[in-house]
Design a protein around this motif. Structure first.
Motif, PDB file in Angstrom:
ATOM      1  N   LYS A  94      85.745   8.862  21.393  1.00  0.00           N
ATOM      2  CA  LYS A  94      86.792   9.884  21.406  1.00  0.00           C
ATOM      3  C   LYS A  94      86.878  10.571  20.051  1.00  0.00           C
ATOM      4  O   LYS A  94      87.041  11.785  19.971  1.00  0.00           O
ATOM      5  N   THR A  95      86.775   9.790  18.999  1.00  0.00           N
ATOM      6  CA  THR A  95      86.812  10.364  17.652  1.00  0.00           C
ATOM      7  C   THR A  95      85.639  11.320  17.454  1.00  0.00           C
ATOM      8  O   THR A  95      85.802  12.424  16.921  1.00  0.00           O
ATOM      9  N   ALA A  96      84.463  10.904  17.901  1.00  0.00           N
ATOM     10  CA  ALA A  96      83.275  11.754  17.760  1.00  0.00           C
ATOM     11  C   ALA A  96      83.455  13.053  18.545  1.00  0.00           C
ATOM     12  O   ALA A  96      83.091  14.134  18.072  1.00  0.00           O
ATOM     13  N   GLU A  97      84.057  12.946  19.741  1.00  0.00           N
ATOM     14  CA  GLU A  97      84.279  14.132  20.570  1.00  0.00           C
ATOM     15  C   GLU A  97      85.281  15.080  19.901  1.00  0.00           C
ATOM     16  O   GLU A  97      85.099  16.291  19.882  1.00  0.00           O
ATOM     17  N   LYS A  98      86.361  14.487  19.327  1.00  0.00           N
ATOM     18  CA  LYS A  98      87.355  15.290  18.622  1.00  0.00           C
ATOM     19  C   LYS A  98      86.728  16.044  17.462  1.00  0.00           C
ATOM     20  O   LYS A  98      86.990  17.223  17.263  1.00  0.00           O
ATOM     21  N   ILE A 102      86.543  20.060  16.860  1.00  0.00           N
ATOM     22  CA  ILE A 102      87.033  20.717  15.639  1.00  0.00           C
ATOM     23  C   ILE A 102      85.930  21.575  15.035  1.00  0.00           C
ATOM     24  O   ILE A 102      86.163  22.704  14.602  1.00  0.00           O
ATOM     25  N   ALA A 103      84.724  21.053  15.037  1.00  0.00           N
ATOM     26  CA  ALA A 103      83.587  21.804  14.490  1.00  0.00           C
ATOM     27  C   ALA A 103      83.405  23.111  15.260  1.00  0.00           C
ATOM     28  O   ALA A 103      83.177  24.176  14.664  1.00  0.00           O
ATOM     29  N   GLU A 104      83.540  23.044  16.600  1.00  0.00           N
ATOM     30  CA  GLU A 104      83.385  24.259  17.415  1.00  0.00           C
ATOM     31  C   GLU A 104      84.500  25.261  17.132  1.00  0.00           C
ATOM     32  O   GLU A 104      84.261  26.465  17.054  1.00  0.00           O
ATOM     33  N   LEU A 105      85.734  24.744  16.962  1.00  0.00           N
ATOM     34  CA  LEU A 105      86.861  25.628  16.643  1.00  0.00           C
ATOM     35  C   LEU A 105      86.639  26.351  15.322  1.00  0.00           C
ATOM     36  O   LEU A 105      86.912  27.551  15.195  1.00  0.00           O
ATOM     37  N   LEU A 106      86.145  25.616  14.347  1.00  0.00           N
ATOM     38  CA  LEU A 106      85.955  26.198  13.011  1.00  0.00           C
ATOM     39  C   LEU A 106      84.791  27.181  12.971  1.00  0.00           C
ATOM     40  O   LEU A 106      84.774  28.090  12.155  1.00  0.00           O
ATOM     41  N   ARG A 107      83.827  26.981  13.852  1.00  0.00           N
ATOM     42  CA  ARG A 107      82.656  27.868  13.830  1.00  0.00           C
ATOM     43  C   ARG A 107      83.006  29.310  14.217  1.00  0.00           C
ATOM     44  O   ARG A 107      82.317  30.237  13.812  1.00  0.00           O
ATOM     45  N   GLU A 108      84.073  29.497  15.017  1.00  0.00           N
ATOM     46  CA  GLU A 108      84.435  30.864  15.455  1.00  0.00           C
ATOM     47  C   GLU A 108      84.841  31.732  14.261  1.00  0.00           C
ATOM     48  O   GLU A 108      84.211  32.763  14.019  1.00  0.00           O
ATOM     49  N   PRO A 109      85.912  31.342  13.478  1.00  0.00           N
ATOM     50  CA  PRO A 109      86.240  32.177  12.317  1.00  0.00           C
ATOM     51  C   PRO A 109      85.141  32.173  11.261  1.00  0.00           C
ATOM     52  O   PRO A 109      84.920  33.186  10.586  1.00  0.00           O
ATOM     53  N   LEU A 110      84.426  31.056  11.164  1.00  0.00           N
ATOM     54  CA  LEU A 110      83.333  30.996  10.185  1.00  0.00           C
ATOM     55  C   LEU A 110      82.255  32.025  10.528  1.00  0.00           C
ATOM     56  O   LEU A 110      81.672  32.650   9.642  1.00  0.00           O
TER      57      LEU A 110
ATOM     58  N   TYR B  76      65.552  40.152  34.814  1.00  0.00           N
ATOM     59  CA  TYR B  76      64.844  40.782  33.690  1.00  0.00           C
ATOM     60  C   TYR B  76      65.749  40.934  32.458  1.00  0.00           C
ATOM     61  O   TYR B  76      65.273  41.118  31.338  1.00  0.00           O
ATOM     62  N   ILE B  77      67.072  40.873  32.666  1.00  0.00           N
ATOM     63  CA  ILE B  77      68.009  41.091  31.550  1.00  0.00           C
ATOM     64  C   ILE B  77      67.762  40.062  30.457  1.00  0.00           C
ATOM     65  O   ILE B  77      67.711  38.860  30.721  1.00  0.00           O
ATOM     66  N   HIS B  78      67.593  40.543  29.240  1.00  0.00           N
ATOM     67  CA  HIS B  78      67.321  39.664  28.104  1.00  0.00           C
ATOM     68  C   HIS B  78      68.638  39.059  27.635  1.00  0.00           C
ATOM     69  O   HIS B  78      69.500  39.771  27.112  1.00  0.00           O
ATOM     70  N   VAL B  79      68.800  37.766  27.849  1.00  0.00           N
ATOM     71  CA  VAL B  79      70.082  37.114  27.547  1.00  0.00           C
ATOM     72  C   VAL B  79      69.981  36.301  26.249  1.00  0.00           C
ATOM     73  O   VAL B  79      69.132  35.428  26.116  1.00  0.00           O
ATOM     74  N   VAL B  80      70.867  36.630  25.314  1.00  0.00           N
ATOM     75  CA  VAL B  80      70.959  35.868  24.062  1.00  0.00           C
ATOM     76  C   VAL B  80      72.329  35.205  24.025  1.00  0.00           C
ATOM     77  O   VAL B  80      73.353  35.887  24.017  1.00  0.00           O
ATOM     78  N   ILE B  81      72.337  33.895  24.028  1.00  0.00           N
ATOM     79  CA  ILE B  81      73.611  33.173  23.923  1.00  0.00           C
ATOM     80  C   ILE B  81      73.987  33.049  22.450  1.00  0.00           C
ATOM     81  O   ILE B  81      73.153  32.696  21.621  1.00  0.00           O
ATOM     82  N   VAL B  82      75.242  33.401  22.143  1.00  0.00           N
ATOM     83  CA  VAL B  82      75.769  33.158  20.786  1.00  0.00           C
ATOM     84  C   VAL B  82      76.980  32.250  20.964  1.00  0.00           C
ATOM     85  O   VAL B  82      77.950  32.629  21.604  1.00  0.00           O
ATOM     86  N   SER B  83      76.892  31.054  20.431  1.00  0.00           N
ATOM     87  CA  SER B  83      77.940  30.081  20.747  1.00  0.00           C
ATOM     88  C   SER B  83      78.278  29.162  19.580  1.00  0.00           C
ATOM     89  O   SER B  83      77.438  28.878  18.733  1.00  0.00           O
ATOM     90  N   ALA B  84      79.537  28.698  19.606  1.00  0.00           N
ATOM     91  CA  ALA B  84      79.966  27.697  18.624  1.00  0.00           C
ATOM     92  C   ALA B  84      79.531  26.298  19.063  1.00  0.00           C
ATOM     93  O   ALA B  84      79.666  25.349  18.294  1.00  0.00           O
ATOM     94  N   CYS B  85      79.049  26.185  20.290  1.00  0.00           N
ATOM     95  CA  CYS B  85      78.529  24.888  20.766  1.00  0.00           C
ATOM     96  C   CYS B  85      77.140  24.715  20.146  1.00  0.00           C
ATOM     97  O   CYS B  85      76.165  25.299  20.644  1.00  0.00           O
TER      98      CYS B  85
END
Lengths: 157, 125
Positions: A94-98, A102-110, B76-85
């Motif tokens: 759970k800690t690792a998931e949290k 948080i890392a994903e949240l911070l990446r948006e403004p970053l 055919y649409i060229h898809v680029v994912i930009v993600s915080a994941c």
């Protein structure tokens, strides 16, 4: 502790919260600390002199994570194996998931801070546009700061 | 003229990408979520799409990517994912759905613009 005394302070070795085992240049277990015995329920007597292969086999049978082995290239030791006991695997996950969230949240403004700074550096904008983009940079820095503060507060609970 | 659809729920990110892709040879359109993007695509399919993953709505970015790449007319649409994941498994998953590339936030806009020019115009210039 014998030869290991010369490398690591004996008190530090015995009181470390990390379970630790030293393996000598002949590939035999030469020292075991208290934490390791406590976490694994394997006695120092059973481990001393054990071959590295047999020691690895013993480790497989334990329910321990966060294990590491530092290999040595000089001195009387071949490696030091250390590990940490985890009481509750679910809590650890759970800690690792949290942390990941948080890392994903911070990446948006970053991403916007990085992006607008890069644009300011590489593009020739008029003065007003430069001011507008700089204002966005500051605003996104505040967003990031708020996220850090909120999440650090949450982690204190 | 190549049409690029920018899909991100953050207006600031859309603005940033729009500035980076400022080029006479690109026509840029925006959508604030994957549902709105899918409507635009059905009406007027773009040549390329820059797609966020985590967005409010019925569809997320992964699902939109999968839908497009499984449609023989739209694939055919060229898809680029930009993600915080940014985990390796996220990237592998996005690419397994057919995305042509995956940029993890934060990313270089210069790199993204160069990539889009090479992919859609055939040259980095």
């Amino acid at each position: 502790m014998n030869q290991f005394d010369t490398i690591i302070d004996a008190e530090l070795w015995d009181k470390s919260p990390w379970g630790m085992v030293a393996i000598d240049v002949d590939g035999k277990v030469s020292a075991v600390n208290s934490s390791f015995q406590q976490y694994t329920n394997i006695s120092e007597q059973a481990l001393l002199g054990m071959s590295e292969a047999d020691f690895d086999y013993q480790l497989i049978r334990t329910n321990l994570i966060a294990q590491h082995r530092v290999k040595m290239t000089t001195g009387t030791l071949r490696a030091v194996h250390y590990l940490r006991y985890v009481n509750n695997m679910q809590d650890e996950l759970k800690t690792a998931e949290k942390m990941s969230n948080i890392a994903e949240l911070l990446r948006e403004p970053l991403a916007s801070i990085y992006g607008f700074a890069e644009l300011l550096l590489t593009q020739h904008y008029d003065e007003q546009t430069r001011l507008d983009l700089t204002a966005i940079l500051l605003q996104q820095t505040e967003v990031m700061s708020d996220l850090i503060n909120k999440n650090l507060e949450a982690r204190k609970d | 003229m190549k049409k690029i659809l920018i899909v991100d729920d953050q207006p600031i990110i859309r603005k940033m990408i729009r500035l980076a892709l400022n080029d006479d040879r690109f026509e840029l359109e925006e959508a604030a979520n994957a549902d709105a993007a899918y409507e635009i695509i059905k009406r007027s399919p773009p040549d390329g799409m820059i797609l966020d993953v985590m967005m409010p709505g019925l569809l997320n970015g992964y699902q939109l990517c999968e839908r497009i790449k499984q449609d023989p007319i739209l694939s055919y649409i060229h898809v680029v994912i930009v993600s915080a994941c940014g985990q390796e498994s996220d990237q592998e998953f996005g690419l397994s759905l057919g995305a042509n590339s995956y940029f993890v936030k934060p990313f270089s806009l210069v790199a993204l613009a160069t990539y889009m020019k090479i992919s859609l115009l055939g040259s980095a210039l």
